[in-house]
Structure formats: C-alpha cells, structure tokens
Write an enzyme that holds these catalytic residues in place. Structure first.
Site, PDB file in Angstrom:
ATOM      1  N   CYS A  83      53.464  40.164  46.607  1.00 37.76           N
ATOM      2  CA  CYS A  83      52.498  41.117  46.046  1.00 37.76           C
ATOM      3  C   CYS A  83      51.054  40.728  46.309  1.00 37.76           C
ATOM      4  O   CYS A  83      50.212  41.590  46.605  1.00 37.76           O
ATOM      5  CB  CYS A  83      52.733  41.283  44.551  1.00 37.76           C
ATOM      6  SG  CYS A  83      52.434  39.773  43.567  1.00 37.76           S
ATOM      7  N   HIS A  86      52.038  39.136  38.910  1.00 37.15           N
ATOM      8  CA  HIS A  86      52.128  40.240  39.861  1.00 37.15           C
ATOM      9  C   HIS A  86      50.765  40.910  40.002  1.00 37.15           C
ATOM     10  O   HIS A  86      50.048  41.104  39.010  1.00 37.15           O
ATOM     11  CB  HIS A  86      53.172  41.260  39.384  1.00 37.15           C
ATOM     12  CG  HIS A  86      53.374  42.412  40.321  1.00 37.15           C
ATOM     13  ND1 HIS A  86      53.810  42.251  41.617  1.00 37.15           N
ATOM     14  CD2 HIS A  86      53.165  43.748  40.155  1.00 37.15           C
ATOM     15  CE1 HIS A  86      53.886  43.434  42.201  1.00 37.15           C
ATOM     16  NE2 HIS A  86      53.495  44.351  41.343  1.00 37.15           N
ATOM     17  N   ASP A  88      51.242  50.356  44.148  1.00 35.13           N
ATOM     18  CA  ASP A  88      51.844  49.027  44.199  1.00 35.13           C
ATOM     19  C   ASP A  88      52.745  48.933  45.424  1.00 35.13           C
ATOM     20  O   ASP A  88      53.878  49.400  45.416  1.00 35.13           O
ATOM     21  CB  ASP A  88      52.641  48.768  42.914  1.00 35.13           C
ATOM     22  CG  ASP A  88      53.170  47.341  42.836  1.00 35.13           C
ATOM     23  OD1 ASP A  88      53.016  46.593  43.823  1.00 35.13           O
ATOM     24  OD2 ASP A  88      53.734  46.974  41.785  1.00 35.13           O
TER      25      ASP A  88
END
Length: 290
Positions: free
Chosen positions: A68, A107, A122
């Site tokens: 991420c 994250h 995302d």
C-alpha cells in the site's frame, strides 16, 4: 518521473486533460490491473524504501508491484500531477482471527475531493478486498462493485470499510481453509479517520512491517493482481484464482499448490513479474487473506 511513462506502465491511453471522476476511475482501474499488490522484495532479500523516486523506478521501470505504501504513494503522485486534490490517510486493518483492528496505522489510502464530494481511492489493498472503483465517502450507503458490495460506516469521526462477500464455489474444496469459504458474509476491512498525513508519518511502520517477526508480510509471501473479471493471488505456494459473480451471485474460486520450480514461470505469466534476486516463498502464518 514522467506521467506518460506511468501511463504506458498501466496501459492507459485515455484522456487526462480534465480531472473528473470518469478519468479518475479509468486510471485507477488500469493501475490495479497492471500493478500487483506484492511484498516479494522482503522474500528476495531486498528492502522496501518509502521514497517516491525509488517506488517509481521499481513499479514503472522494473515493472514490479508493491504494497500500500508504494502503490498508493505512486498513485497519489500521478493524480496530483493531473490536478486532483489528494490527501494521504492512514488506516488500521481488521484481523478476523483476532476479531480486532490493528493497534497502529498499518495501511495507506487516498482521499480525493472532486466538486465538493470526497472519494476514497485505494489501489494498494490487494486480494479480494481491493476496491475496483473510487468510493464516495458517505456513511451507510451500499456501493456495489464487481468484487462485491462495499460500504462505509461512520461513528464519532472514525470511518469503517466493510465488504459483503458473495458465496463461493470451490471445486477443489479440500485445499481451502475450513471456515466460511462457502458462506455469504459481511467482512470488516479497515478503519480510518480523515486526518491528512504526510508520507514521513508512515516511515516507522513501513520498516516495522517488513522486519517484525510476527508481521503478516514477513510470515507470508504475497502477490495479487486484479483481472478483467476477478483476482489472482499467490500466497506462499498457493495460487488462488477468483472469478467474480461466476453464476447465481457466486464467485468461482480455483486453487492450486505450486512446486518450487513453477514459481518463476507463474510470477512471469500470471503477474508479469521478473525478479532480480532469488525468491524464497513462505507461508507460516495462519491468518487468512480471503
């Protein structure tokens, strides 16, 4: 760093002259289908740098993927370059085996504001919980996407992402985990606040996740990529391929255990990844990624 080179990497040939929702969605979908979510560097003796130039070189020029803090960092650069209003946010991922969210932010995700509406973008969660479209930041509204129904719930300034999973049809059922693979369930994904963060605030966590002995990313080698109709993932030696909404609101899940000698070919053919160093797969954690 060149936006045209990034577009070539994700095979995006559409317009980019106006920062609207349609363009955002198109770029986002090209990114998640071209750039794997993966932590293979950890299992090749490489470190994962929280540096935009290094991430660009890795993903765009070496045609690798990332986790991420790499995927969404690069995506934020691309979107800002095109004129989008982008902020970095931090989330705590839900761990079903512990029935709890992570203690610390683990994250990175993006908030994009368009015409006074906020969207969560995302491109770095991977697996079967990867969004396929930007999600409008609104509480309690079901937002159906190809992978399933996503929704946000807000409580006292904290936002929670959930996904309603379809039932799964698993032909070779014996290779799967025994719990809830064939049930339709609502799964928590992560929680976050709207406090904007700087990339430097992720630096300690980026190091921890790739070095702590109990980190999921240390105990599992992971590579996943979204496809035109589903997702494929290599976790340790297990290759899982999912076709969403195969029939009767059910996902088709096919699983195969690979031999060591199949790894290099599989990474190249299924994920378009060629590694510079020797890859040592691992899967010693019992935590489920599906």
């Amino acid at each position: 760093m060149d936006i045209k080179e990034y577009f070539a990497r994700i095979s995006y040939r559409g317009s980019h002259d106006k920062p609207d929702l349609e363009t955002l969605t198109e770029i986002f979908q090209h990114h998640i289908r071209a750039v794997p979510f993966e932590n293979l560097s950890i299992h090749c003796g490489e470190s994962i740098e929280l540096d935009l130039a290094a991430t660009y070189n890795k993903i765009v020029r070496k045609k690798r993927g990332g986790w991420c803090m790499e995927n969404n960092h690069l995506l934020s650069w691309a979107l800002k370059t095109l004129g989008y209003n982008v902020a970095l946010l931090g989330a705590k991922v839900y761990v079903p085996e512990h029935d709890a969210y992570a203690d610390d932010i683990d994250h990175l995700l993006l908030k994009v504001v368009l015409h006074d509406k906020s969207y969560i973008v995302d491109g770095g969660f991977g697996m079967a919980y990867q969004l396929w479209q930007p999600m409008e930041l609104i509480s309690g509204k079901d937002q159906p996407q190809t992978p399933g129904i996503f929704r946000f719930l807000e409580e006292n300034g904290t936002w929670y992402l959930e996904k309603v999973k379809r039932k799964q049809y698993v032909p070779n059922h014996s290779n799967t985990a025994p719990h809830n693979v064939d049930k339709e369930v609502c799964r928590r994904v992560y929680l976050f606040t709207l406090q904007p963060l700087d990339i430097e605030e992720f630096r300690a966590r980026n190091l921890h996740l790739q070095t702590a002995p109990d980190s999921l990313f240390v105990t599992k080698s992971i590579c996943s990529l979204q496809t035109a109709d589903g997702v494929r993932a290599l976790v340790g030696w297990k290759l899982t391929e999912i076709k969403y909404n195969y029939k009767d609101n059910m996902d088709l899940v096919e699983i195969r255990i690979l031999a060591d000698e199949e790894m290099e070919k599989t990474l190249k053919e299924k994920f378009n990844i060629i590694l510079d160093k020797k890859f040592v797969p691992i899967n010693t954690s019992r935590l489920s990624l599906f």
